[in-house]
Design a protein around this motif. Sequence first.
Motif, PDB file in Angstrom:
ATOM      1  N   ILE A 229       0.832  -1.210   0.000  1.00 18.64           N
ATOM      2  CA  ILE A 229       0.000   0.000   0.000  1.00 18.64           C
ATOM      3  C   ILE A 229       0.864   1.256   0.000  1.00 18.64           C
ATOM      4  O   ILE A 229       0.609   2.200  -0.747  1.00 18.64           O
ATOM      5  CB  ILE A 229      -0.958  -0.008   1.214  1.00 18.64           C
ATOM      6  N   VAL A 230       1.899   1.292   0.842  1.00 17.72           N
ATOM      7  CA  VAL A 230       2.725   2.500   0.896  1.00 17.72           C
ATOM      8  C   VAL A 230       3.515   2.696  -0.396  1.00 17.72           C
ATOM      9  O   VAL A 230       3.743   3.833  -0.828  1.00 17.72           O
ATOM     10  CB  VAL A 230       3.670   2.502   2.122  1.00 17.72           C
ATOM     11  N   LYS A 231       3.913   1.605  -1.030  1.00 11.89           N
ATOM     12  CA  LYS A 231       4.602   1.737  -2.332  1.00 11.89           C
ATOM     13  C   LYS A 231       3.625   2.259  -3.377  1.00 11.89           C
ATOM     14  O   LYS A 231       3.990   3.113  -4.224  1.00 11.89           O
ATOM     15  CB  LYS A 231       5.171   0.384  -2.762  1.00 11.89           C
ATOM     16  N   SER A 232       2.401   1.791  -3.326  1.00 11.07           N
ATOM     17  CA  SER A 232       1.371   2.280  -4.250  1.00 11.07           C
ATOM     18  C   SER A 232       1.125   3.769  -4.039  1.00 11.07           C
ATOM     19  O   SER A 232       0.976   4.533  -5.003  1.00 11.07           O
ATOM     20  CB  SER A 232       0.074   1.493  -4.045  1.00 11.07           C
ATOM     21  N   ALA A 233       1.116   4.207  -2.783  1.00 10.85           N
ATOM     22  CA  ALA A 233       0.907   5.632  -2.476  1.00 10.85           C
ATOM     23  C   ALA A 233       2.079   6.465  -2.980  1.00 10.85           C
ATOM     24  O   ALA A 233       1.888   7.580  -3.485  1.00 10.85           O
ATOM     25  CB  ALA A 233       0.714   5.821  -0.979  1.00 10.85           C
ATOM     26  N   TYR A 234       3.295   5.943  -2.852  1.00 15.52           N
ATOM     27  CA  TYR A 234       4.463   6.637  -3.407  1.00 15.52           C
ATOM     28  C   TYR A 234       4.320   6.766  -4.918  1.00 15.52           C
ATOM     29  O   TYR A 234       4.597   7.835  -5.496  1.00 15.52           O
ATOM     30  CB  TYR A 234       5.742   5.878  -3.058  1.00 15.52           C
ATOM     31  N   ASP A 235       3.869   5.710  -5.566  1.00 12.05           N
ATOM     32  CA  ASP A 235       3.672   5.758  -7.016  1.00 12.05           C
ATOM     33  C   ASP A 235       2.601   6.786  -7.388  1.00 12.05           C
ATOM     34  O   ASP A 235       2.680   7.406  -8.461  1.00 12.05           O
ATOM     35  CB  ASP A 235       3.279   4.377  -7.538  1.00 12.05           C
ATOM     36  N   PHE A 236       1.628   6.986  -6.519  1.00 20.23           N
ATOM     37  CA  PHE A 236       0.631   8.045  -6.748  1.00 20.23           C
ATOM     38  C   PHE A 236       1.309   9.410  -6.765  1.00 20.23           C
ATOM     39  O   PHE A 236       1.009  10.254  -7.621  1.00 20.23           O
ATOM     40  CB  PHE A 236      -0.440   7.991  -5.653  1.00 20.23           C
ATOM     41  N   PHE A 237       2.218   9.634  -5.825  1.00 23.15           N
ATOM     42  CA  PHE A 237       2.986  10.890  -5.824  1.00 23.15           C
ATOM     43  C   PHE A 237       3.633  11.124  -7.185  1.00 23.15           C
ATOM     44  O   PHE A 237       3.534  12.207  -7.766  1.00 23.15           O
ATOM     45  CB  PHE A 237       4.101  10.843  -4.769  1.00 23.15           C
ATOM     46  N   ILE A 238       4.324  10.099  -7.674  1.00 19.54           N
ATOM     47  CA  ILE A 238       5.097  10.231  -8.908  1.00 19.54           C
ATOM     48  C   ILE A 238       4.172  10.424 -10.113  1.00 19.54           C
ATOM     49  O   ILE A 238       4.448  11.243 -10.996  1.00 19.54           O
ATOM     50  CB  ILE A 238       6.000   8.999  -9.119  1.00 19.54           C
ATOM     51  N   ARG A 239       3.082   9.708 -10.136  1.00 23.61           N
ATOM     52  CA  ARG A 239       2.169   9.760 -11.293  1.00 23.61           C
ATOM     53  C   ARG A 239       1.348  11.044 -11.327  1.00 23.61           C
ATOM     54  O   ARG A 239       1.161  11.641 -12.396  1.00 23.61           O
ATOM     55  CB  ARG A 239       1.226   8.543 -11.246  1.00 23.61           C
ATOM     56  N   TYR A 240       0.878  11.506 -10.179  1.00 20.73           N
ATOM     57  CA  TYR A 240      -0.091  12.598 -10.164  1.00 20.73           C
ATOM     58  C   TYR A 240       0.433  13.936  -9.622  1.00 20.73           C
ATOM     59  O   TYR A 240      -0.116  14.983  -9.958  1.00 20.73           O
ATOM     60  CB  TYR A 240      -1.315  12.196  -9.332  1.00 20.73           C
ATOM     61  N   LEU A 241       1.444  13.913  -8.777  1.00 17.69           N
ATOM     62  CA  LEU A 241       1.797  15.127  -8.042  1.00 17.69           C
ATOM     63  C   LEU A 241       3.171  15.698  -8.337  1.00 17.69           C
ATOM     64  O   LEU A 241       3.408  16.884  -8.098  1.00 17.69           O
ATOM     65  CB  LEU A 241       1.676  14.866  -6.524  1.00 17.69           C
ATOM     66  N   LEU A 242       4.097  14.902  -8.815  1.00 16.63           N
ATOM     67  CA  LEU A 242       5.465  15.376  -9.015  1.00 16.63           C
ATOM     68  C   LEU A 242       5.547  16.303 -10.229  1.00 16.63           C
ATOM     69  O   LEU A 242       5.143  15.939 -11.337  1.00 16.63           O
ATOM     70  CB  LEU A 242       6.415  14.192  -9.199  1.00 16.63           C
ATOM     71  N   GLU A 243       6.082  17.512  -9.998  1.00 22.41           N
ATOM     72  CA  GLU A 243       6.201  18.512 -11.064  1.00 22.41           C
ATOM     73  C   GLU A 243       7.559  19.204 -10.962  1.00 22.41           C
ATOM     74  O   GLU A 243       8.297  19.028  -9.994  1.00 22.41           O
ATOM     75  CB  GLU A 243       5.084  19.555 -10.942  1.00 22.41           C
ATOM     76  N   LYS A 244       7.847  20.043 -11.976  1.00 26.26           N
ATOM     77  CA  LYS A 244       9.074  20.831 -11.988  1.00 26.26           C
ATOM     78  C   LYS A 244       8.739  22.319 -12.046  1.00 26.26           C
ATOM     79  O   LYS A 244       7.793  22.720 -12.724  1.00 26.26           O
ATOM     80  CB  LYS A 244       9.923  20.484 -13.218  1.00 26.26           C
ATOM     81  N   THR A 245       9.499  23.117 -11.329  1.00 22.62           N
ATOM     82  CA  THR A 245       9.360  24.564 -11.433  1.00 22.62           C
ATOM     83  C   THR A 245      10.049  25.037 -12.718  1.00 22.62           C
ATOM     84  O   THR A 245      10.767  24.268 -13.375  1.00 22.62           O
ATOM     85  CB  THR A 245      10.001  25.287 -10.237  1.00 22.62           C
ATOM     86  N   ASP A 246       9.849  26.295 -13.046  1.00 26.33           N
ATOM     87  CA  ASP A 246      10.516  26.861 -14.218  1.00 26.33           C
ATOM     88  C   ASP A 246      12.036  26.840 -14.064  1.00 26.33           C
ATOM     89  O   ASP A 246      12.768  26.845 -15.057  1.00 26.33           O
ATOM     90  CB  ASP A 246      10.049  28.304 -14.448  1.00 26.33           C
ATOM     91  N   GLU A 247      12.494  26.804 -12.811  1.00 30.08           N
ATOM     92  CA  GLU A 247      13.936  26.762 -12.535  1.00 30.08           C
ATOM     93  C   GLU A 247      14.478  25.338 -12.531  1.00 30.08           C
ATOM     94  O   GLU A 247      15.674  25.120 -12.300  1.00 30.08           O
ATOM     95  CB  GLU A 247      14.241  27.423 -11.185  1.00 30.08           C
ATOM     96  N   GLY A 248      13.614  24.355 -12.752  1.00 25.37           N
ATOM     97  CA  GLY A 248      14.051  22.965 -12.812  1.00 25.37           C
ATOM     98  C   GLY A 248      14.060  22.233 -11.492  1.00 25.37           C
ATOM     99  O   GLY A 248      14.621  21.138 -11.387  1.00 25.37           O
TER     100      GLY A 248
ATOM    101  N   THR B 201      -4.369  16.857  -6.812  1.00 34.29           N
ATOM    102  CA  THR B 201      -4.381  16.564  -8.240  1.00 34.29           C
ATOM    103  C   THR B 201      -4.845  17.740  -9.086  1.00 34.29           C
ATOM    104  O   THR B 201      -4.626  17.750 -10.302  1.00 34.29           O
ATOM    105  CB  THR B 201      -5.291  15.357  -8.513  1.00 34.29           C
ATOM    106  N   LEU B 202      -5.494  18.727  -8.474  1.00 36.01           N
ATOM    107  CA  LEU B 202      -6.022  19.871  -9.221  1.00 36.01           C
ATOM    108  C   LEU B 202      -5.168  21.133  -9.077  1.00 36.01           C
ATOM    109  O   LEU B 202      -5.503  22.159  -9.666  1.00 36.01           O
ATOM    110  CB  LEU B 202      -7.458  20.173  -8.764  1.00 36.01           C
ATOM    111  N   SER B 203      -4.112  21.074  -8.294  1.00 36.46           N
ATOM    112  CA  SER B 203      -3.302  22.271  -8.004  1.00 36.46           C
ATOM    113  C   SER B 203      -2.342  22.563  -9.146  1.00 36.46           C
ATOM    114  O   SER B 203      -1.174  22.153  -9.112  1.00 36.46           O
ATOM    115  CB  SER B 203      -2.525  22.091  -6.702  1.00 36.46           C
ATOM    116  N   GLU B 204      -2.822  23.279 -10.124  1.00 34.70           N
ATOM    117  CA  GLU B 204      -1.996  23.600 -11.282  1.00 34.70           C
ATOM    118  C   GLU B 204      -1.441  25.017 -11.231  1.00 34.70           C
ATOM    119  O   GLU B 204      -0.477  25.328 -11.915  1.00 34.70           O
ATOM    120  CB  GLU B 204      -2.813  23.417 -12.570  1.00 34.70           C
ATOM    121  N   ASN B 205      -2.063  25.884 -10.440  1.00 37.19           N
ATOM    122  CA  ASN B 205      -1.711  27.302 -10.491  1.00 37.19           C
ATOM    123  C   ASN B 205      -0.907  27.798  -9.298  1.00 37.19           C
ATOM    124  O   ASN B 205      -0.585  28.980  -9.215  1.00 37.19           O
ATOM    125  CB  ASN B 205      -2.982  28.148 -10.618  1.00 37.19           C
ATOM    126  N   LYS B 206      -0.620  26.911  -8.350  1.00 37.40           N
ATOM    127  CA  LYS B 206       0.151  27.357  -7.187  1.00 37.40           C
ATOM    128  C   LYS B 206       1.029  26.242  -6.658  1.00 37.40           C
ATOM    129  O   LYS B 206       0.757  25.056  -6.871  1.00 37.40           O
ATOM    130  CB  LYS B 206      -0.781  27.860  -6.082  1.00 37.40           C
TER     131      LYS B 206
END
Length: 396
Positions: free
Chosen positions: A168-187, A195-200
Amino acid sequence: MSFDVLVDNSIKSLYEWVKSEEYYGWDPYDALNSEMINKFCSDSQLLEILITQLNKYSILNIRPIIGIEKGLDIKGISLFAQSFSKIYTLTNDQRYKSDLFECTNILKNKSLKQKYDFDCWAGHYFNYRSFDGSILTPDIPDVITTSNVIKAMADSYLIFKDDELKEIVKSAYDFFIRYLLEKTDEGLYYLKYNTLSENKIVINASAEGLSAICRLMPLFDDNEMKRIAFKLSEFLICTQDSDGCWIYSKYKSGKVRRQTDFHQGFIIDSLVEYLPFAEPKKQDQLIESIKLGVSFYRRKQFLDNGRCYYRYPKLYPIDIHNQAQGVITFSKLSAFDVEFLEFAKQILEWTIFNMQDNSGYFFYQKNRILTNKIPYMRWGAAWMMLAMATYLEKWE
């Protein structure tokens, strides 16, 4: 009365109150958990925000009158689970092991895996409208709640050795990577709040995610997981202000929100927890960031008697979540200096004497004259249970 007896009586009293309520309670932001209020608002964002805030700051509990029922808060359950694992480990008292098992099963059953293909959890059992107009609902998973469930499940795995919990915890980590992990303009890598936080970008969201990943790295020999943890720590260091403080969030428009409160403790905790996993050549930079953050947190956000500012530099109201987080953070910092544990003791003593009801629960907020004594299960009870359990864990 000795301090040991004071804390023992306090945590037992709180435990009995929580068990008598069967984990059900109200929340400061639960105004929209009322059919009457929803009909009145008629989907007006402005009305939803206004009534949510009025309900939050009212010292009169009008919830039974307007049809707001108590609910089961998943974040609260995850905090209780973390607390019970600590107390069981300290005492070997089987009732806490049973409580941990019960909480773990609740968390399993509340996973949103069927919708998102990975285990994840939402922090609200009701709809909530934020100041910026964004909405949180029971089917929108967020990083804060999911992180705390990961911590609870990882703790449970160490006690029960149930491989399902590890999956379960590995699945939750994979959720982070699939849905939440992003990059700033600075990399820089960061985790979105939900999952809906696109603007902040919410800074402490990445901190909570990092803290959860720190619980996973001893369970999985995963180089990619280690790389992500490093990237998140790098993001937190790079977003720290020169005075040691962190902003709360930054919008794509460039607008910045400053809210200097318990979230500072979240970020410090995550860096402290990551430190043992950092490569030696990176540890000096990490330690400097921790020291800078701790200096601000201790000097600016707390008085010497143990009470915390509300949102620095605003002194009132005294908020139970701030007090609880202070106990947690300074207890964890005792690994650097035992004096921090003494300050955690000071915060805890002040909080018990000034904010605990005779029935066991903790008051929500104290103003200069009036006190908001509405019992909140997650905001007050769960965080204080974890605070006392963390203090006892480090004191031992």
